[in-house]
Scaffold this motif. Structure first.
Motif, PDB file in Angstrom:
ATOM      1  N   ASN A 192       0.862  -1.173   0.000  1.00 39.66           N
ATOM      2  CA  ASN A 192       0.000   0.000   0.000  1.00 39.66           C
ATOM      3  C   ASN A 192       0.899   1.222   0.000  1.00 39.66           C
ATOM      4  O   ASN A 192       2.109   1.102  -0.256  1.00 39.66           O
ATOM      5  N   LEU A 194       2.177   2.915   2.330  1.00 42.90           N
ATOM      6  CA  LEU A 194       3.151   3.023   3.408  1.00 42.90           C
ATOM      7  C   LEU A 194       4.195   1.918   3.418  1.00 42.90           C
ATOM      8  O   LEU A 194       5.291   2.120   3.937  1.00 42.90           O
ATOM      9  N   LEU A 228       3.310  11.765   0.664  1.00 42.81           N
ATOM     10  CA  LEU A 228       3.055  11.207   1.988  1.00 42.81           C
ATOM     11  C   LEU A 228       3.351  12.214   3.098  1.00 42.81           C
ATOM     12  O   LEU A 228       3.551  11.832   4.249  1.00 42.81           O
ATOM     13  N   VAL A 268       0.990  12.143   6.308  1.00 43.81           N
ATOM     14  CA  VAL A 268       0.752  10.871   6.987  1.00 43.81           C
ATOM     15  C   VAL A 268       1.019  11.012   8.484  1.00 43.81           C
ATOM     16  O   VAL A 268       1.983  11.652   8.900  1.00 43.81           O
ATOM     17  N   THR A 269       0.150  10.382   9.288  1.00 42.63           N
ATOM     18  CA  THR A 269       0.211  10.516  10.742  1.00 42.63           C
ATOM     19  C   THR A 269       0.711   9.232  11.400  1.00 42.63           C
ATOM     20  O   THR A 269       0.836   8.185  10.768  1.00 42.63           O
ATOM     21  N   ASP A 289      -1.074   7.578  13.491  1.00 41.55           N
ATOM     22  CA  ASP A 289      -2.210   6.668  13.388  1.00 41.55           C
ATOM     23  C   ASP A 289      -2.157   5.872  12.090  1.00 41.55           C
ATOM     24  O   ASP A 289      -2.484   4.676  12.064  1.00 41.55           O
ATOM     25  N   ASP A 290      -1.748   6.525  11.011  1.00 39.90           N
ATOM     26  CA  ASP A 290      -1.655   5.837   9.712  1.00 39.90           C
ATOM     27  C   ASP A 290      -0.605   4.735   9.760  1.00 39.90           C
ATOM     28  O   ASP A 290      -0.820   3.640   9.223  1.00 39.90           O
ATOM     29  N   TYR A 291       0.527   5.019  10.382  1.00 41.25           N
ATOM     30  CA  TYR A 291       1.573   4.000  10.481  1.00 41.25           C
ATOM     31  C   TYR A 291       1.096   2.794  11.301  1.00 41.25           C
ATOM     32  O   TYR A 291       1.520   1.662  11.050  1.00 41.25           O
ATOM     33  N   GLU A 300      -2.384   1.900  11.784  1.00 40.68           N
ATOM     34  CA  GLU A 300      -3.523   1.242  11.138  1.00 40.68           C
ATOM     35  C   GLU A 300      -3.175   0.694   9.759  1.00 40.68           C
ATOM     36  O   GLU A 300      -3.398  -0.488   9.464  1.00 40.68           O
ATOM     37  N   GLU A 301      -2.631   1.549   8.900  1.00 39.74           N
ATOM     38  CA  GLU A 301      -2.303   1.124   7.530  1.00 39.74           C
ATOM     39  C   GLU A 301      -0.981   0.370   7.458  1.00 39.74           C
ATOM     40  O   GLU A 301      -0.719  -0.320   6.472  1.00 39.74           O
ATOM     41  N   MET A 311       3.607  12.649  11.425  1.00 36.60           N
ATOM     42  CA  MET A 311       3.922  11.414  12.155  1.00 36.60           C
ATOM     43  C   MET A 311       5.089  11.645  13.109  1.00 36.60           C
ATOM     44  O   MET A 311       5.052  11.278  14.279  1.00 36.60           O
ATOM     45  N   ALA A 348      -5.533   5.484  16.510  1.00 34.36           N
ATOM     46  CA  ALA A 348      -6.423   4.741  15.600  1.00 34.36           C
ATOM     47  C   ALA A 348      -7.786   4.502  16.243  1.00 34.36           C
ATOM     48  O   ALA A 348      -8.390   3.437  16.092  1.00 34.36           O
TER      49      ALA A 348
END
Length: 573
Positions: free
Chosen positions: A203, A205, A267, A270-271, A273-275, A277-278, A414, A437
């Motif tokens: 994806n 990330l 990117l 990107v937060t 939380d993204d690291y 969850e994703e 992030m 998240a």
């Protein structure tokens, strides 16, 4: 104090090449301590020293200065117990020996002054660090006019060494960093990061690599490795003989590994939380789906350990427990002790980062690389200034230093969240103090046996800080956790394959011990690598042996490309 800029020392050195006064001030004794260079650092910080202690230090300084001068007038060469001045050119010539001895005398008393400052621990640490950086930068070994080894090389080569040194310096100025190795000798996927496998998911990330089995049977539960996102993953897969990845595959594990993207402007929002969850949670989901297992052996190294631990806590809050075990290598969960990195973290510096890149932007990889190099400036900066520029030597090929030069950007939002909530405010260790998240984070909900490793000489994650994770994970069932202390530092301690028969590690069978130093005092030292101890731990939690998979992925997650994949090959600008 001003915010410390790791690049400032190198820039200052460049500006001094045509100016003799600064190094002259460093290689001669001062008339008193108040005349010593960088005293303005102490003044700027508002540092105060007990007058009686200052007088005592000054008296001692002048006494040693007088003895040094007397020895010089009698042509008595001083003893130089410093590896920077161990060559015969320093030891055999009175002027060079005297300049080195004078520098060491000044440096020793500057550090004594910094240590004598009456200040809170944080301010004192910053003063010590700033003074040490200046001391390192002004060594006579760093300047052609005061380095006899470089002068000898210049004469012997009839000027060729200087010409080559200038050429290499100009090339490094173009790159924006000092060359530590012959980067042309390595290529990712060709002679580093060569363990066979396939990318089975990607994806924005990360790419997920599934490595090809090297045994006919494998443990049911796979091993999912989450490396730090501040570096490329192949520190865990440098060469076949020192690859953590290959070792795990050889032990009969189906290994999945997260290869983080090297962020660009796409990117830059990107937060954290993204690291989670994703990134980590998605990797856990895919590894479970491909292996058809409800649980995996989870693994995190450095920041990767912080990420995977946060992800498991988030999932635990959702009632999910996808890890049969958790391995954390040189990882911080409790940020009470952050070693020398603490000098870069205070409200002012964090707020400045938040203002510039807190909502959008990138932290350039070269900034991170410069910061980490400054922690060991003599080894990672000035050593190469001397060899590459002053002596005209080309740096030899070295896989670890090639990896070290392959830096990675970070998304600003992030990075700023991580900096404030962990390093500055230390909230991750506090149950429910953070929401990530959509869930409140409680590390104590991670109900799985843990293997925790720390390196005894680690200057980035002090081993006592790694040990502190024991109090956060399975606090009511500490007997399920294993702590291993290895010799050496942050990287060399981890990358220590059994075949090399190098270094040692410490174990303590008392798993209820809560005090790090008491744990070490009662621990037993064992020669060699700690990897077999880890392998035994993984085997215990890997499930029964089954036939190794013939193909990577499954019908849902098919092979995309061969390992190491595209993402790891993207270099930071």
């Amino acid at each position: 104090m001003k915010t410390f800029d790791p690049q400032a020392m190198y820039s200052e050195w460049m500006s001094q090449l045509a100016n003799q006064k600064p190094w002259q001030e460093w290689v001669k004794p001062a008339n008193s301590l108040t005349d010593l260079p960088v005293m303005d650092v102490l003044k700027e910080a508002g540092a105060k020293i007990d007058p009686a202690l200052f007088t005592k230090l000054q008296s001692q300084y002048m006494q040693e200065f007088g003895q040094l001068w007397q020895d010089f007038t009698l042509s008595k060469l001083p003893t130089l117990n410093d590896r920077r001045f161990s060559a015969a050119d320093w030891q055999n010539h009175a002027m060079h020996a005297y300049s080195a001895a004078s520098y060491l005398l000044n440096a020793r008393f500057l550090l004594a002054l910094a240590e004598a400052v009456d200040a809170n621990p944080k301010t004192k640490q910053k003063i010590n660090f700033a003074v040490q950086q200046m001391i390192d930068a002004m060594s006579p070994a760093n300047f052609l006019v005061t380095n006899p080894e470089a002068q000898t090389r210049l004469i012997e080569s009839k000027g060729e060494s200087l010409a080559k040194g200038i050429s290499q310096m100009l090339a490094d100025m173009q790159k924006g960093r000092i060359s530590q190795t012959d980067e042309s000798a390595f290529e990712v996927g060709k002679n580093v990061a060569t363990t066979e496998g396939n990318v089975v998911f990607e994806n924005r990330l990360f790419q997920l690599i599934q490595y090809t089995p090297l045994t006919k049977t494998v443990h049911q539960r796979p091993l999912l490795m989450v490396p730090p996102c501040i570096n490329k993953f192949y520190i865990l897969d440098l060469q076949p003989e020192n690859s953590v990845v290959r070792y795990a595959v050889e032990q009969g594990h189906t290994v999945f590994l997260v290869s983080w993207a090297n962020p660009d402007e796409h990117l830059d929002q990107v937060t954290w939380d993204d690291y989670i969850e994703e990134g980590a949670i998605k990797a856990l989901e895919v590894a479970c789906a491909i292996s058809k297992q409800a649980q995996v052996n989870a693994f995190g190294f450095c920041v990767g350990g912080t990420i995977v631990s946060t992800a498991l806590a988030v999932l635990a809050a959702r009632g999910e427990h996808p890890a049969s075990s958790l391995t954390l290598l040189t990882t911080l969960l409790d940020f009470s002790e952050t070693g020398v990195l603490d000098v870069f973290v205070d409200e002012m510096q964090v707020a400045m980062r938040e203002q510039t890149i807190g909502k959008k932007g990138l932290l350039p990889g070269r900034d991170l690389a410069s910061t980490f190099s400054s922690l060991r400036a003599n080894d990672l900066v000035w050593n190469y200034v001397q060899s590459n520029y002053l002596k005209g030597e080309a740096p030899p090929p070295f896989d670890l230093l090639y990896w070290n030069s392959d830096s990675t950007n970070l998304p600003g939002p992030m990075f700023c969240w991580y900096l404030r909530n962990t390093y500055l405010e230390n909230k991750l260790k506090v149950p429910n103090a953070l929401q990530v998240a959509g869930e409140h984070v409680d590390l104590g909900l991670i109900d799985t046996p843990c293997f925790i490793y720390g390196s005894r000489e680690d200057h980035i994650v002090p081993w006592q800080a790694a040990f502190a994770s024991l109090a956060l994970l399975n606090p009511a069932q500490r007997e399920r956790n294993v702590f291993v202390l290895g010799a050496s530092g942050h990287i060399a301690g981890v990358v220590n394959p059994p075949a090399k028969k190098k270094r040692s590690y410490w174990l303590n069978e008392d798993r209820q011990q809560t005090v790090a130093d008491a744990w070490l005092a009662a621990a037993t030292e064992h020669a060699g690598s700690w990897w077999p101890v880890w392998a035994e731990f993984l085997s215990t939690h890997g499930g029964k042996m089954v036939k190794a998979p013939v193909q990577p992925g499954n019908t849902q997650f098919k092979a995309i490309e061969a390992a190491p994949g595209r993402y790891v090959k993207v270099r930071a600008a």
